[in-house]
Design a protein around this motif. Structure first.
Motif, PDB file in Angstrom:
ATOM      1  N   LEU A 138     -59.978  85.657 -20.709  1.00  0.00           N
ATOM      2  CA  LEU A 138     -58.955  85.231 -20.829  1.00  0.00           C
ATOM      3  C   LEU A 138     -57.359  86.264 -21.108  1.00  0.00           C
ATOM      4  N   TYR A 139     -58.047  87.249 -19.900  1.00  0.00           N
ATOM      5  CA  TYR A 139     -56.620  88.076 -19.081  1.00  0.00           C
ATOM      6  C   TYR A 139     -56.395  86.680 -17.977  1.00  0.00           C
ATOM      7  N   ILE A 140     -57.000  85.891 -17.358  1.00  0.00           N
ATOM      8  CA  ILE A 140     -56.566  84.359 -16.995  1.00  0.00           C
ATOM      9  C   ILE A 140     -55.059  83.879 -17.504  1.00  0.00           C
ATOM     10  N   ALA A 141     -56.146  83.421 -19.411  1.00  0.00           N
ATOM     11  CA  ALA A 141     -55.018  82.249 -19.810  1.00  0.00           C
ATOM     12  C   ALA A 141     -54.020  83.184 -20.119  1.00  0.00           C
ATOM     13  N   LYS A 142     -54.015  85.242 -20.301  1.00  0.00           N
ATOM     14  CA  LYS A 142     -52.678  85.214 -20.604  1.00  0.00           C
ATOM     15  C   LYS A 142     -51.657  85.308 -19.740  1.00  0.00           C
ATOM     16  N   GLY A 143     -52.212  84.872 -18.349  1.00  0.00           N
ATOM     17  CA  GLY A 143     -52.019  85.619 -17.100  1.00  0.00           C
ATOM     18  C   GLY A 143     -50.523  83.995 -16.906  1.00  0.00           C
ATOM     19  N   ILE A 155     -53.844  77.744 -20.708  1.00  0.00           N
ATOM     20  CA  ILE A 155     -54.248  78.546 -21.460  1.00  0.00           C
ATOM     21  C   ILE A 155     -55.269  78.223 -22.422  1.00  0.00           C
ATOM     22  N   MET A 156     -55.461  77.334 -22.526  1.00  0.00           N
ATOM     23  CA  MET A 156     -56.191  76.677 -23.609  1.00  0.00           C
ATOM     24  C   MET A 156     -57.555  76.642 -22.499  1.00  0.00           C
ATOM     25  N   ASN A 157     -57.905  76.043 -21.821  1.00  0.00           N
ATOM     26  CA  ASN A 157     -58.327  75.534 -21.250  1.00  0.00           C
ATOM     27  C   ASN A 157     -59.465  76.899 -20.723  1.00  0.00           C
ATOM     28  N   ASN A 158     -58.870  78.049 -20.201  1.00  0.00           N
ATOM     29  CA  ASN A 158     -59.227  78.942 -19.142  1.00  0.00           C
ATOM     30  C   ASN A 158     -59.779  80.279 -21.021  1.00  0.00           C
TER      31      ASN A 158
END
Length: 91
Positions: free
Chosen positions: A40-45, A20-23
């Protein structure tokens, strides 16, 4: 639960949380809002993965219901914050 299986589970949930943080960090340095939004969408995933694993954590009795719910609420707060930021960037 066997110790090596517990370690594997904890390792996976930790990797998802770190993702989450890294993305977010990687997306910030992409140079455009469009690219940042994609990250940010990848972080949401990754948030969704952590949330799912917290249900499993509870089912496998690695943590109790109250602990799992508290952590899911924190993840849900992150999901909402990321979504608000996406909306802001799209705005």
């Amino acid at each position: 639960m066997e110790k090596h299986k517990d370690f594997g589970f904890r390792d996976q949930i930790q990797r998802a949380a770190i993702s989450i943080m890294n993305n977010i960090a990687e997306g910030k340095d992409c140079g455009s809002d469009k690219a940042f939004i994609r990250y940010l969408y990848i972080a949401k995933g990754s948030c969704a993965e952590v949330k799912s694993m917290l249900y499993l954590c509870e089912d496998l009795e690695i943590c109790n219901k109250d602990e799992a719910e508290e952590m899911r609420n924190l993840v849900e707060d992150q999901l909402h914050a990321i979504q608000k930021f996406i909306s802001y960037l799209k705005g």
